[in-house]
Design a protein around this motif. Structure first.
Motif, PDB file in Angstrom:
ATOM      1  N   ILE A  25     -25.857  36.809   6.939  1.00 13.51           N
ATOM      2  CA  ILE A  25     -25.908  36.836   8.138  1.00 13.51           C
ATOM      3  C   ILE A  25     -27.301  37.226   8.632  1.00 13.51           C
ATOM      4  O   ILE A  25     -27.918  38.294   8.356  1.00 13.51           O
ATOM      5  N   THR A  26     -28.095  36.520   9.603  1.00 17.33           N
ATOM      6  CA  THR A  26     -29.251  37.079  10.159  1.00 17.33           C
ATOM      7  C   THR A  26     -29.207  36.870  11.740  1.00 17.33           C
ATOM      8  O   THR A  26     -28.298  36.286  11.975  1.00 17.33           O
ATOM      9  N   ASP A  27     -30.474  37.089  12.425  1.00 15.34           N
ATOM     10  CA  ASP A  27     -30.536  37.029  13.765  1.00 15.34           C
ATOM     11  C   ASP A  27     -31.779  36.398  13.905  1.00 15.34           C
ATOM     12  O   ASP A  27     -32.843  37.305  14.011  1.00 15.34           O
ATOM     13  N   THR A  28     -32.129  35.215  14.177  1.00 12.80           N
ATOM     14  CA  THR A  28     -33.653  34.736  14.721  1.00 12.80           C
ATOM     15  C   THR A  28     -34.047  35.237  15.830  1.00 12.80           C
ATOM     16  O   THR A  28     -35.029  35.287  16.082  1.00 12.80           O
ATOM     17  N   TYR A  29     -33.146  35.787  16.738  1.00 15.23           N
ATOM     18  CA  TYR A  29     -33.565  36.138  18.171  1.00 15.23           C
ATOM     19  C   TYR A  29     -34.643  37.379  17.892  1.00 15.23           C
ATOM     20  O   TYR A  29     -35.277  37.706  18.848  1.00 15.23           O
ATOM     21  N   SER A  30     -34.195  38.270  16.839  1.00 10.64           N
ATOM     22  CA  SER A  30     -35.014  39.276  16.532  1.00 10.64           C
ATOM     23  C   SER A  30     -36.422  39.006  15.989  1.00 10.64           C
ATOM     24  O   SER A  30     -37.073  40.253  15.827  1.00 10.64           O
ATOM     25  N   CYS A  31     -36.518  37.946  15.635  1.00  8.09           N
ATOM     26  CA  CYS A  31     -37.922  37.654  15.274  1.00  8.09           C
ATOM     27  C   CYS A  31     -38.741  37.434  15.991  1.00  8.09           C
ATOM     28  O   CYS A  31     -38.722  37.104  17.209  1.00  8.09           O
ATOM     29  N   GLY A  84     -23.745  29.251   2.951  1.00 12.62           N
ATOM     30  CA  GLY A  84     -23.055  30.532   3.465  1.00 12.62           C
ATOM     31  C   GLY A  84     -24.039  31.251   4.263  1.00 12.62           C
ATOM     32  O   GLY A  84     -23.830  32.152   4.859  1.00 12.62           O
ATOM     33  N   ASP A  85     -25.387  30.656   4.382  1.00 13.13           N
ATOM     34  CA  ASP A  85     -26.206  31.210   5.336  1.00 13.13           C
ATOM     35  C   ASP A  85     -25.665  30.960   6.685  1.00 13.13           C
ATOM     36  O   ASP A  85     -25.206  29.812   7.172  1.00 13.13           O
ATOM     37  N   THR A  86     -26.131  32.012   7.856  1.00 12.77           N
ATOM     38  CA  THR A  86     -25.750  31.733   9.168  1.00 12.77           C
ATOM     39  C   THR A  86     -26.533  32.625  10.177  1.00 12.77           C
ATOM     40  O   THR A  86     -27.387  33.076   9.558  1.00 12.77           O
ATOM     41  N   ASP A  87     -26.437  32.562  11.348  1.00 17.11           N
ATOM     42  CA  ASP A  87     -27.424  32.893  12.079  1.00 17.11           C
ATOM     43  C   ASP A  87     -26.619  33.434  13.449  1.00 17.11           C
ATOM     44  O   ASP A  87     -25.740  32.557  14.166  1.00 17.11           O
ATOM     45  N   LEU A  88     -26.670  34.780  13.734  1.00 17.93           N
ATOM     46  CA  LEU A  88     -25.814  35.258  15.301  1.00 17.93           C
ATOM     47  C   LEU A  88     -26.524  34.420  16.224  1.00 17.93           C
ATOM     48  O   LEU A  88     -25.762  34.291  17.462  1.00 17.93           O
ATOM     49  N   SER A  89     -27.569  33.719  16.305  1.00 12.07           N
ATOM     50  CA  SER A  89     -28.076  32.897  17.490  1.00 12.07           C
ATOM     51  C   SER A  89     -27.155  31.752  17.526  1.00 12.07           C
ATOM     52  O   SER A  89     -26.998  31.285  18.723  1.00 12.07           O
ATOM     53  N   TRP A  90     -26.842  31.431  16.494  1.00 10.10           N
ATOM     54  CA  TRP A  90     -25.717  30.180  16.294  1.00 10.10           C
ATOM     55  C   TRP A  90     -24.475  30.694  17.039  1.00 10.10           C
ATOM     56  O   TRP A  90     -23.616  29.802  17.498  1.00 10.10           O
ATOM     57  N   THR A 112     -23.437  42.462  20.196  1.00 10.25           N
ATOM     58  CA  THR A 112     -23.509  42.323  18.589  1.00 10.25           C
ATOM     59  C   THR A 112     -22.104  42.240  17.942  1.00 10.25           C
ATOM     60  O   THR A 112     -21.743  41.702  16.822  1.00 10.25           O
ATOM     61  N   ALA A 113     -21.380  43.418  18.266  1.00  7.32           N
ATOM     62  CA  ALA A 113     -20.186  43.699  17.530  1.00  7.32           C
ATOM     63  C   ALA A 113     -19.239  42.274  17.541  1.00  7.32           C
ATOM     64  O   ALA A 113     -18.634  42.074  16.482  1.00  7.32           O
ATOM     65  N   GLU A 114     -19.134  41.754  18.894  1.00  2.36           N
ATOM     66  CA  GLU A 114     -18.150  40.486  18.867  1.00  2.36           C
ATOM     67  C   GLU A 114     -18.776  39.555  18.098  1.00  2.36           C
ATOM     68  O   GLU A 114     -17.970  38.618  17.515  1.00  2.36           O
ATOM     69  N   LEU A 115     -20.337  39.274  18.258  1.00  2.00           N
ATOM     70  CA  LEU A 115     -20.952  38.301  17.284  1.00  2.00           C
ATOM     71  C   LEU A 115     -20.498  38.432  15.779  1.00  2.00           C
ATOM     72  O   LEU A 115     -20.030  37.417  15.179  1.00  2.00           O
ATOM     73  N   LEU A 116     -20.642  39.645  15.385  1.00  2.00           N
ATOM     74  CA  LEU A 116     -20.489  40.027  13.968  1.00  2.00           C
ATOM     75  C   LEU A 116     -18.985  39.790  13.422  1.00  2.00           C
ATOM     76  O   LEU A 116     -18.787  39.145  12.575  1.00  2.00           O
ATOM     77  N   ALA A 117     -18.032  40.169  14.442  1.00  2.00           N
ATOM     78  CA  ALA A 117     -16.640  40.158  14.028  1.00  2.00           C
ATOM     79  C   ALA A 117     -16.163  38.489  14.124  1.00  2.00           C
ATOM     80  O   ALA A 117     -15.362  38.049  13.191  1.00  2.00           O
ATOM     81  N   GLU A 118     -16.842  37.696  14.703  1.00  3.03           N
ATOM     82  CA  GLU A 118     -16.284  36.163  14.936  1.00  3.03           C
ATOM     83  C   GLU A 118     -16.915  35.772  13.445  1.00  3.03           C
ATOM     84  O   GLU A 118     -16.270  34.945  12.737  1.00  3.03           O
ATOM     85  N   GLU A 119     -18.309  36.174  12.986  1.00  7.40           N
ATOM     86  CA  GLU A 119     -18.644  35.631  11.738  1.00  7.40           C
ATOM     87  C   GLU A 119     -17.928  36.155  10.636  1.00  7.40           C
ATOM     88  O   GLU A 119     -17.768  35.165   9.571  1.00  7.40           O
ATOM     89  N   LEU A 120     -17.244  37.209  10.754  1.00  2.79           N
ATOM     90  CA  LEU A 120     -16.452  37.715   9.525  1.00  2.79           C
ATOM     91  C   LEU A 120     -15.153  36.978   9.349  1.00  2.79           C
ATOM     92  O   LEU A 120     -14.715  37.266   8.370  1.00  2.79           O
TER      93      LEU A 120
END
Length: 347
Positions: free
Chosen positions: A148-154, A171-177, A278-286
């Motif tokens: 998991i990464t977050d291109t918004y922080s780039c 297996g790659d994903t992005d919190l921006s997605w 971020t916690a809600e986004l991370l929980a969704e990805e998990l």
């Protein structure tokens, strides 16, 4: 309970976790995965707080890897591992290990993390900031089924998206997605309600916002229609307009919390579409550990278009137009209008 370990190793850390669980009276904790967070001191607190909040839904062993930069040649040769073990109320619904790597050990973080992974459990690696371009090729990233990464922080999110597409691995994903999941669900449901043929689309949002770009690429890939990308002052993604022969389907969220859905022949309706933390986004990805094929298709669809496009200034507000077609052809640049308008024009 917190236990500080100085100049330690992985074996001592494991022993400290077992002893800590016994001391608090819970020798066995049902954890479903290992979450490895790769970050720095600046972002460690916020990342760990989000992971602890997400652990209430996904009890995890959280391993935080903080690489300490060495300023002198002598300190770089001084390989040292300091750790902090947290169990119980201090670590959400699982247990937490904070690792601080010094000297040459920074280049061998995977050898420290590997003995701390839960046996027979999935591994997820998360970079809140400063992620490598090739996630699967990174030594720590190679340990995870999901990365998991977050291109918004780039610093340059659009260039980062292009890099992610070129080095994508299952297996790659992005919190921006992940941020656009409610938008995708709402738009898909709107098209399911009425048998309308979309001829063009417009995505409106902040400049350099990767979520807006990903949504535009998803629409272009799934609908096979031209997609125009226009700019707004935000916050984040503000509106999507799907043009059909019977009228426009519009999902407009001006305040970042409540959106209005307009459909041909139906009254306007208010829908909850708040910006999630971020916690809600991370929980969704998990919740899912399999590859996200839809994200892959959308990411790879827009690489050439993103690289070729450039913002075009308008009289009052800048606008960036990115057109996507079913065949891999160059998009025609849009003409700047005299006055900015939310309406899209299908030609």
């Amino acid at each position: 309970m917190k236990i500080d370990l100085t100049e330690t190793n992985s074996s001592k850390i494991n022993a400290a976790m077992v002893q800590a669980r016994r001391d608090i009276g819970t020798p066995a904790i049902g954890m479903v995965l290992t979450l490895v967070i790769v970050t720095d001191e600046e972002n460690a607190y916020d990342a760990l707080k989000s992971a602890n909040d997400a652990s209430h839904e996904h009890p995890s062993r959280i391993v935080v890897v903080i690489k300490r930069a060495s300023r002198s040649p002598r300190s770089r040769r001084d390989a040292r591992l300091d750790a902090e073990v947290r169990v119980g109320a201090d670590s959400g619904s699982g247990e937490t290990v904070v690792l601080r790597l010094h000297g040459d050990l920074v280049d061998h973080a995977q050898s420290v993390v590997l003995p701390l992974l839960l046996p027979d459990a999935p591994v997820v690696v998360w970079w809140p900031d400063g992620a490598p371009t090739d996630l699967a090729g990174d030594p720590l990233g190679a340990l995870g089924q999901r990365r998991i990464t977050d291109t918004y922080s780039c610093e340059d999110p659009i260039r980062a998206l292009s890099g992610r597409a070129g080095a994508y691995a299952p297996g790659d994903t992005d919190l921006s997605w992940t941020r656009i999941t409610p938008w995708r669900s709402m738009l898909a449901a709107a098209l399911d309600q009425q048998a309308l043929t979309v001829v063009s689309a417009t995505v409106e949002g902040e400049d350099e916002n990767p979520s807006c770009e990903l949504l535009a690429m998803w629409l272009a890939d799934r609908l096979q229609v031209p997609v125009k990308r226009t700019l707004s002052s935000g916050p984040g993604l503000t509106a999507v307009r799907l043009s059909t022969k019977d009228g426009d389907i519009v999902l407009d969220r001006a305040d970042g919390a409540l959106a209005t859905l307009c459909m041909p022949g139906q009254p306007d309706r208010a829908v909850a579409l708040k910006r999630r933390d971020t916690a809600e986004l991370l929980a969704e990805e998990l919740r899912r550990l399999d590859p996200d094929n839809t994200y892959e298709a959308s990411l790879k669809f827009g690489v050439a278009r993103l690289e070729a496009s450039a913002p075009e200034p308008e009289a009052a507000a800048p606008a960036k137009v990115e057109a996507a077609a079913a065949a891999p052809a160059k998009a025609e640049p849009s003409k700047p209008a005299a006055k900015p308008s939310k309406k899209s024009s299908a030609k």
